[in-house]
Write a protein that holds these residues in place. Sequence first.
Motif, PDB file in Angstrom:
ATOM      1  N   ILE A 108       0.837  -1.195   0.000  1.00 25.77           N
ATOM      2  CA  ILE A 108       0.000   0.000   0.000  1.00 25.77           C
ATOM      3  C   ILE A 108       0.873   1.247   0.000  1.00 25.77           C
ATOM      4  O   ILE A 108       2.064   1.200   0.316  1.00 25.77           O
ATOM      5  N   ASP A 109       0.264   2.365  -0.346  1.00 28.46           N
ATOM      6  CA  ASP A 109       0.952   3.656  -0.390  1.00 28.46           C
ATOM      7  C   ASP A 109       0.627   4.426   0.883  1.00 28.46           C
ATOM      8  O   ASP A 109      -0.516   4.803   1.118  1.00 28.46           O
ATOM      9  N   THR A 110       1.645   4.630   1.722  1.00 26.42           N
ATOM     10  CA  THR A 110       1.430   5.382   2.965  1.00 26.42           C
ATOM     11  C   THR A 110       2.184   6.710   2.954  1.00 26.42           C
ATOM     12  O   THR A 110       2.334   7.343   3.996  1.00 26.42           O
ATOM     13  N   LYS A 111       2.653   7.151   1.775  1.00 26.32           N
ATOM     14  CA  LYS A 111       3.446   8.391   1.703  1.00 26.32           C
ATOM     15  C   LYS A 111       2.666   9.588   2.228  1.00 26.32           C
ATOM     16  O   LYS A 111       3.249  10.519   2.776  1.00 26.32           O
ATOM     17  N   HIS A 112       1.368   9.590   2.027  1.00 27.52           N
ATOM     18  CA  HIS A 112       0.568  10.759   2.371  1.00 27.52           C
ATOM     19  C   HIS A 112      -0.138  10.627   3.722  1.00 27.52           C
ATOM     20  O   HIS A 112      -0.993  11.440   4.052  1.00 27.52           O
ATOM     21  N   TRP A 113       0.205   9.612   4.487  1.00 27.05           N
ATOM     22  CA  TRP A 113      -0.371   9.486   5.817  1.00 27.05           C
ATOM     23  C   TRP A 113       0.115  10.625   6.703  1.00 27.05           C
ATOM     24  O   TRP A 113       1.258  11.082   6.598  1.00 27.05           O
ATOM     25  N   THR A 114      -0.750  11.057   7.591  1.00 26.98           N
ATOM     26  CA  THR A 114      -0.360  12.061   8.576  1.00 26.98           C
ATOM     27  C   THR A 114       0.389  11.377   9.725  1.00 26.98           C
ATOM     28  O   THR A 114       0.391  10.149   9.841  1.00 26.98           O
ATOM     29  N   HIS A 161       0.051   7.431  11.216  1.00 24.74           N
ATOM     30  CA  HIS A 161       1.153   6.497  11.472  1.00 24.74           C
ATOM     31  C   HIS A 161       1.172   6.037  12.926  1.00 24.74           C
ATOM     32  O   HIS A 161       1.684   4.956  13.220  1.00 24.74           O
ATOM     33  N   ARG A 162       0.632   6.866  13.818  1.00 23.57           N
ATOM     34  CA  ARG A 162       0.643   6.491  15.236  1.00 23.57           C
ATOM     35  C   ARG A 162      -0.559   5.656  15.636  1.00 23.57           C
ATOM     36  O   ARG A 162      -0.592   5.096  16.735  1.00 23.57           O
ATOM     37  N   ALA A 163      -1.566   5.564  14.770  1.00 19.28           N
ATOM     38  CA  ALA A 163      -2.811   4.871  15.121  1.00 19.28           C
ATOM     39  C   ALA A 163      -2.626   3.357  15.043  1.00 19.28           C
ATOM     40  O   ALA A 163      -2.139   2.833  14.041  1.00 19.28           O
ATOM     41  N   ALA A 164      -3.016   2.667  16.098  1.00 19.06           N
ATOM     42  CA  ALA A 164      -2.987   1.204  16.072  1.00 19.06           C
ATOM     43  C   ALA A 164      -4.111   0.662  15.205  1.00 19.06           C
ATOM     44  O   ALA A 164      -3.940  -0.324  14.482  1.00 19.06           O
TER      45      ALA A 164
END
Length: 244
Positions: free
Chosen positions: A71-77, A81-84
């Motif tokens: 998956i593409d996570t480049k644009h995650w805030t 990234h901290r969310a379980a």
Amino acid sequence: MTSGPQAPPEPRPAQAGDAGLLPPGTPPGLAAPLTRLGASRRGFGRELAGLRRQFTPRLLRVPPDRVTGAIDTKHWTGEDHRAAVLDGDWDLVRVERPIIARTIAQLAAGAHYTETDQFPHMVAIVERGTGEWNYHCETVEDVHAYFRRLVAAWEAIRAGDYRTQQELGGRKNDEIVIHVARDGELVVGQYGNHRLEMTRQAGLEAVPMLLRTVHLAWARRCYDRFGSPLESALQRGLVELGAG
């Protein structure tokens, strides 16, 4: 001046599990399960609120062939990234990274790193100077240094000597980062793609990977199947996926 009689409030739709609000005529055999379902949903919400900061990231031993998507996570805030546990369509944003698979296959076949598909691609990005993502390489010499590290990693992994980044003196969270999609599929994000492909090429049975995020829908199903506490339910779900 007094107003006339007010219309009664609209009735609230019955919610499964609300005491006394099950629809009239609910069969006796269905009332108890519906009540338990409502209680389960409320319990899930309470436990989820307490889980978000404590369940991930966690290091798991995972067979490389169990990770079947990317998956593409480049644009995650940063919050993403901290969310379980994360809702939404993030697990549907799929990507393919064929240049990585080809490059590692070429190294495995004995090619010099300058003969791989990725080397000229990275050099071209440097020469364009457009600021595209290039593995922190700003010069051609940076690209050579990057590939020397890549080759050293491949040689170690091919020999079965896979170590975590913390064991190698690096950042402890700089691992192969995986996530659990809504359907339970294990997917890799932006980090560790080369190492993941190396472990596949080397035929390693299982290596440490860093679980970062699971989809809300999958977490809900684990809770429905295994019950409280939520953390134990998720752990049982991960074992079923081969990520124990």
